[in-house]
Design an enzyme around this catalytic site. Structure first.
Site, PDB file in Angstrom:
ATOM      1  N   HIS A   1      49.199  -5.833 -26.660  1.00 14.41           N
ATOM      2  CA  HIS A   1      48.020  -6.418 -27.298  1.00 14.41           C
ATOM      3  C   HIS A   1      48.296  -6.587 -28.793  1.00 14.41           C
ATOM      4  O   HIS A   1      48.068  -7.657 -29.354  1.00 14.41           O
ATOM      5  CB  HIS A   1      46.806  -5.532 -27.048  1.00 14.41           C
TER       6      HIS A   1
ATOM      7  N   HIS B   1      45.168 -13.690 -33.714  1.00 14.65           N
ATOM      8  CA  HIS B   1      44.453 -13.043 -32.613  1.00 14.65           C
ATOM      9  C   HIS B   1      43.439 -14.035 -32.063  1.00 14.65           C
ATOM     10  O   HIS B   1      42.424 -14.330 -32.697  1.00 14.65           O
ATOM     11  CB  HIS B   1      43.763 -11.785 -33.109  1.00 14.65           C
TER      12      HIS B   1
ATOM     13  N   CYS C   1      38.254  -9.135 -25.824  1.00 12.59           N
ATOM     14  CA  CYS C   1      39.649  -9.567 -25.927  1.00 12.59           C
ATOM     15  C   CYS C   1      40.420  -9.399 -24.622  1.00 12.59           C
ATOM     16  O   CYS C   1      41.585  -9.802 -24.539  1.00 12.59           O
ATOM     17  CB  CYS C   1      40.347  -8.809 -27.052  1.00 12.59           C
TER      18      CYS C   1
END
Length: 390
Positions: free
Chosen positions: A280, A314, A146
């Site tokens: 995040h 996400h 990520c």
């Protein structure tokens, strides 16, 4: 040190098919997350789909690269432009489709059905982007879970800072809605059942989303010569690894703290200089807890914080790139984007729950990936004289 500026942005997400659409819907507090069941073998799930069905990686990449070039005013071919396009999942959907075909009819599966499988190797997407813009220089295809998006932008910035090129196309693309990816996260217990609620007391887990963000980076001198519009300057970045666990963050956040401090030091900034943090914020229990602790420790004076994953889902490897795009739009419009989905924040942070006008000069964007990949990047608004205010 050579200054690196962003002169073009291409973005597509579940919020909209362009940067402007996504930004407008984000500021309005909207979400692109909807309940969907793209695979009959899996239950109904909240997903951030761009269309009605899972998107295709090559299509997303071509779209955002073309948008970034158009936004920057550049015309192809760009022979000397570096290309740094990353992805966490890359062509996994194509490989799953091939494996499913082989499983159903292994004995009669003809070799011709493999097609040109070399065109689905993980790095091919970056090479295809180079072909698209007519680039014959450096091509990189980062994969850092990520943290891929910020890693890609950082690598491109380093190429410019070290004089290896004057321009670079950089970012990340993700089309992660595949049955194996969903089943894997579901098996981990990481998937939400109704939606994504970053930093919220009642957060359920992450929601997978599709998306891509690609940037045109140029040396400030080169951008000035061609009188390009500039979204902002990349001040510095920090990249570290926990060396701790395959999918759990190090509980004390030592490496995450190191990445942020490294970024601030390289950017010649103090914690008090940061006006906004694009977190995040995955809406999972462990990430939000660790990230909140890290922010509180480094920024005890308080700073505005939000995560846009409640709007886009996400997007895994592309999430940091989307975060950078939204951070640059925040600098441009002097508006803090909201943490959509957060109704009752659990942590003692200044969570932006609704779009807020604010004087913003320097922002920080964070990404934390599986395997303990930590990335932080600092961005600054340029003054009328073309200099960042530090």
């Amino acid at each position: 040190m050579v200054k690196v500026c962003v002169t073009g942005i291409g973005l597509v997400s579940a919020l909209g098919g362009s940067l402007e659409d996504s930004w407008r819907n984000l500021i309005a507090g909207k979400s692109g997350i909807r309940l969907n069941q793209p695979f009959p073998e899996l239950r109904l799930l909240p997903l951030g789909l761009i269309g009605q069905q899972p998107s295709e990686l090559t299509m997303l990449t071509r779209m955002v690269v073309a948008s970034a070039l158009q936004d920057s005013g550049l015309v192809t071919p760009l022979a000397d432009c570096a290309v740094v396009i990353g992805s966490s999942r890359s062509y996994q959907a194509s490989w799953e489709k091939l494996a499913r075909q082989m499983h159903h009819d292994a004995e009669n599966f003809p070799v011709s059905s493999f097609g040109n499988w070399l065109e689905t190797l993980p790095h091919i997407n970056a090479i295809a982007s180079a072909r698209q813009i007519g680039a014959s220089g450096i091509v990189l295809a980062p994969m850092a879970a990520c943290a891929t998006g910020i890693w890609s932008i950082a690598q491109a910035a380093m190429l410019i800072q070290t004089g290896q090129c004057q321009q670079a196309i950089a970012g990340a693309v993700e089309a992660p809605i595949t049955s194996l990816t969903l089943a894997g996260f579901q098996q981990m217990g990481a998937l939400a059942k109704t939606g994504a609620y970053p930093f919220d007391l009642h957060r359920e887990g992450l929601v997978l989303g599709e998306g891509a963000a690609v940037f045109v980076l140029e040396s400030a001198e080169f951008a000035k010569q061609r009188q390009a519009k500039v979204y902002g300057e990349i001040l510095g970045f920090g990249l570290t690894n926990d060396a701790y666990h395959s999918n759990s963050p190090e509980p004390k956040g030592k490496s995450a703290i190191a990445a942020i401090k490294q970024c601030l030091e390289r950017s010649c900034l103090l914690p008090s200089d940061i006006d906004y943090i694009h977190a995040h914020g995955t809406a999972t229990q462990l990430n939000d807890q660790m990230e909140s602790m890290v922010i509180q420790r480094i920024f005890p004076q308080g700073v505005a914080v939000s995560s846009t994953k409640g709007s886009t889902g996400h997007t895994l490897g592309a999430s940091g790139a989307l975060g950078v795009a939204f951070s640059l739009m925040a600098l441009k419009h002097q508006i803090l984007p909201p943490c959509v989905g957060s109704k009752q924040p659990e942590f003692d942070l200044d969570i932006v729950t609704a779009a807020r006008l604010s004087k913003i000069q320097q922002v920080l964007c964070l990404s934390f990936g599986f395997g303990g990949q930590n990335a932080a990047i600092a961005l600054a608004k340029l003054t009328e004289q073309g200099k960042s205010k530090k």
